[in-house]
Design an enzyme around this catalytic site. Structure first.
Site, mmCIF file in Angstrom:
data_model
loop_
_atom_site.group_PDB
_atom_site.id
_atom_site.type_symbol
_atom_site.label_atom_id
_atom_site.label_comp_id
_atom_site.label_asym_id
_atom_site.label_seq_id
_atom_site.Cartn_x
_atom_site.Cartn_y
_atom_site.Cartn_z
ATOM 1 N N LYS A 12 0.894 -1.288 0.014
ATOM 2 C CA LYS A 12 0.127 -0.011 -0.033
ATOM 3 C C LYS A 12 0.768 1.376 0.147
ATOM 4 O O LYS A 12 0.556 2.115 -0.854
ATOM 5 C CB LYS A 12 -0.882 0.066 1.356
ATOM 6 C CG LYS A 12 -2.131 -0.374 1.134
ATOM 7 C CD LYS A 12 -2.993 -0.008 2.022
ATOM 8 C CE LYS A 12 -3.977 -0.730 2.600
ATOM 9 N NZ LYS A 12 -4.652 -0.392 3.890
ATOM 10 N N ASP A 68 -9.364 2.554 5.141
ATOM 11 C CA ASP A 68 -9.919 1.312 5.403
ATOM 12 C C ASP A 68 -10.563 1.198 4.175
ATOM 13 O O ASP A 68 -11.225 1.898 3.718
ATOM 14 C CB ASP A 68 -10.605 1.112 6.626
ATOM 15 C CG ASP A 68 -10.988 -0.197 7.065
ATOM 16 O OD1 ASP A 68 -9.773 -1.002 7.146
ATOM 17 O OD2 ASP A 68 -12.042 -0.606 7.504
ATOM 18 N N THR A 69 -10.596 -0.215 3.715
ATOM 19 C CA THR A 69 -11.318 -0.578 2.376
ATOM 20 C C THR A 69 -12.119 -1.833 2.584
ATOM 21 O O THR A 69 -11.666 -2.832 3.406
ATOM 22 C CB THR A 69 -10.370 -0.868 1.339
ATOM 23 O OG1 THR A 69 -9.736 0.338 0.973
ATOM 24 C CG2 THR A 69 -11.167 -1.029 -0.008
ATOM 25 N N PHE A 148 -3.393 -7.655 -5.504
ATOM 26 C CA PHE A 148 -3.348 -8.273 -3.949
ATOM 27 C C PHE A 148 -5.034 -8.471 -3.546
ATOM 28 O O PHE A 148 -5.878 -7.997 -4.268
ATOM 29 C CB PHE A 148 -2.790 -7.731 -2.717
ATOM 30 C CG PHE A 148 -3.376 -6.309 -2.446
ATOM 31 C CD1 PHE A 148 -3.102 -5.026 -3.196
ATOM 32 C CD2 PHE A 148 -4.191 -6.221 -1.316
ATOM 33 C CE1 PHE A 148 -3.946 -3.969 -2.731
ATOM 34 C CE2 PHE A 148 -4.704 -4.934 -0.763
ATOM 35 C CZ PHE A 148 -4.643 -3.706 -1.755
ATOM 36 N N GLY A 149 -5.177 -9.123 -2.369
ATOM 37 C CA GLY A 149 -6.603 -9.203 -2.052
ATOM 38 C C GLY A 149 -7.488 -9.702 -2.943
ATOM 39 O O GLY A 149 -7.175 -10.790 -3.432
ATOM 40 N N TYR A 150 -8.663 -9.176 -3.312
ATOM 41 C CA TYR A 150 -9.699 -9.702 -4.318
ATOM 42 C C TYR A 150 -9.489 -9.307 -5.615
ATOM 43 O O TYR A 150 -10.213 -9.645 -6.416
ATOM 44 C CB TYR A 150 -11.039 -9.324 -3.647
ATOM 45 C CG TYR A 150 -11.529 -9.496 -2.344
ATOM 46 C CD1 TYR A 150 -12.133 -10.819 -1.918
ATOM 47 C CD2 TYR A 150 -11.375 -8.875 -1.160
ATOM 48 C CE1 TYR A 150 -12.536 -11.337 -0.783
ATOM 49 C CE2 TYR A 150 -11.676 -9.308 0.012
ATOM 50 C CZ TYR A 150 -12.029 -10.325 0.128
ATOM 51 O OH TYR A 150 -12.487 -10.779 1.423
ATOM 52 N N LYS A 171 -4.131 0.452 -12.596
ATOM 53 C CA LYS A 171 -5.050 0.247 -11.415
ATOM 54 C C LYS A 171 -5.375 1.617 -10.754
ATOM 55 O O LYS A 171 -6.375 2.156 -10.260
ATOM 56 C CB LYS A 171 -4.655 -0.767 -10.466
ATOM 57 C CG LYS A 171 -5.752 -1.117 -9.522
ATOM 58 C CD LYS A 171 -5.152 -2.106 -8.481
ATOM 59 C CE LYS A 171 -6.089 -2.244 -7.214
ATOM 60 N NZ LYS A 171 -5.426 -3.063 -5.911
HETATM 61 P P1 IMP Z 1 -7.489 -2.538 3.766
HETATM 62 O O1 IMP Z 1 -8.446 -1.817 4.698
HETATM 63 O O2 IMP Z 1 -6.946 -1.533 2.703
HETATM 64 O O3 IMP Z 1 -6.573 -3.265 4.345
HETATM 65 O O4 IMP Z 1 -8.205 -3.539 2.906
HETATM 66 C C1 IMP Z 1 -9.157 -4.573 3.670
HETATM 67 C C2 IMP Z 1 -9.200 -5.864 2.828
HETATM 68 O O5 IMP Z 1 -9.876 -5.443 1.464
HETATM 69 C C3 IMP Z 1 -7.807 -6.299 2.363
HETATM 70 O O6 IMP Z 1 -7.270 -7.198 3.054
HETATM 71 C C4 IMP Z 1 -8.182 -6.770 0.955
HETATM 72 O O7 IMP Z 1 -8.638 -8.132 1.060
HETATM 73 C C5 IMP Z 1 -9.285 -6.148 0.551
HETATM 74 N N1 IMP Z 1 -8.680 -5.204 -0.397
HETATM 75 C C6 IMP Z 1 -8.442 -3.741 -0.056
HETATM 76 N N2 IMP Z 1 -8.331 -3.273 -1.260
HETATM 77 C C7 IMP Z 1 -8.044 -3.943 -1.947
HETATM 78 C C8 IMP Z 1 -7.654 -3.902 -3.535
HETATM 79 O O8 IMP Z 1 -7.526 -2.807 -4.021
HETATM 80 N N3 IMP Z 1 -7.937 -5.137 -4.366
HETATM 81 C C9 IMP Z 1 -8.124 -6.180 -3.585
HETATM 82 N N4 IMP Z 1 -8.757 -6.436 -2.501
HETATM 83 C C10 IMP Z 1 -8.609 -5.132 -1.761
#
Ligand code: IMP
Length: 199
Positions: A12, A68-69, A148-150, A171
């Site tokens: 990040k 937060d996402t 990463f993530g989804y 992206k």
């Molecule tokens: P965070 O709050 O940014 O840590 O996001 C929480 C979770 O959402 C992460 O652990 C990922 O599983 C997912 N996530 C957040 N941002 C992204 C992204 O840009 N792509 C894919 N998954 C995401």
């Protein structure tokens, strides 16, 4: 100007360094020797972001932002949402999270989803919120190796590739985080003491 980004996620930090512009020196939690694990168990992403940012501000007195996402899937009533990181368990395993998501969605026709990012900024003791949303759909199996993530199962509207099939630069032009951070960048650049971004 120094500003703390309340994260220890190198991925990040790199992504945001690309977005935020050259007039800011981003410091991670490790850079300021704050290695506490900040709790993220609030009921909404807004509250999670605010909690993290205030936690750092109170501990250090430094200007700070936290994000937060959540991935909100309509057919799942908005889940995983605030539970996105730990959807399949406490160890935050992306592969397991995707497996669980795909299993729950099955052959569901409505695959509409969105990533929603909230950034909470605490600047000189005042709080500000910025939101970014990327709308899209969840596909039935993974595509792509980046991100990463989804990312491997999310196709943003107007594209036929997943976030994981895009380069970071691509992206960063359209992502939820990019939209929220652009709002933050514009705001910060409007503060006289923050200086101006020449990029
Ligand atoms: P965070 O709050 O940014 O840590 O996001 C929480 C979770 O959402 C992460 O652990 C990922 O599983 C997912 N996530 C957040 N941002 C992204 C992204 O840009 N792509 C894919 N998954 C995401």
């Amino acid at each position: 100007m120094d500003i703390v980004f309340a994260t220890n996620n190198r991925h990040k930090l790199t992504e945001i360094n690309n977005l935020i512009g050259k007039s800011f020196c981003l410091l991670s939690l490790a850079d300021i020797n704050l290695d506490n694990d900040i709790p993220e168990n609030n009921p909404t992403i807004e509250e999670n972001a605010l909690f993290k940012a205030w936690y750092v501000y109170r501990a250090t007195g430094r200007n700070v932002f936290a994000d937060d996402t959540g991935l909100e899937v309509d057919a799942l009533g908005g889940e995983p949402g605030v539970h996105s990181a730990r959807f399949a368990g406490e160890n935050k395993n992306s592969d397991a999270n995707i497996d669980k998501l795909l299993a729950l969605l099955g052959d569901h026709k409505n695959r509409r989803a969105r990533f929603r990012t909230i950034i909470a900024l605490i600047f000189n003791g005042a709080e500000y919120l910025f939101e970014g949303i990327a709308e899209g759909t969840i596909i039935k199996s993974r595509r792509g190796r980046d991100g990463f993530g989804y990312d491997p199962v999310f196709i943003p509207d107007g594209y036929d590739v997943t976030f994981a099939e895009m380069t970071l630069q691509e992206k960063n032009k359209i992502s939820h985080r990019a939209i929220a951070f652009e709002k933050l960048r514009v705001f910060l650049n409007g503060i006289p003491e923050a200086g101006h971004d020449e990029t």
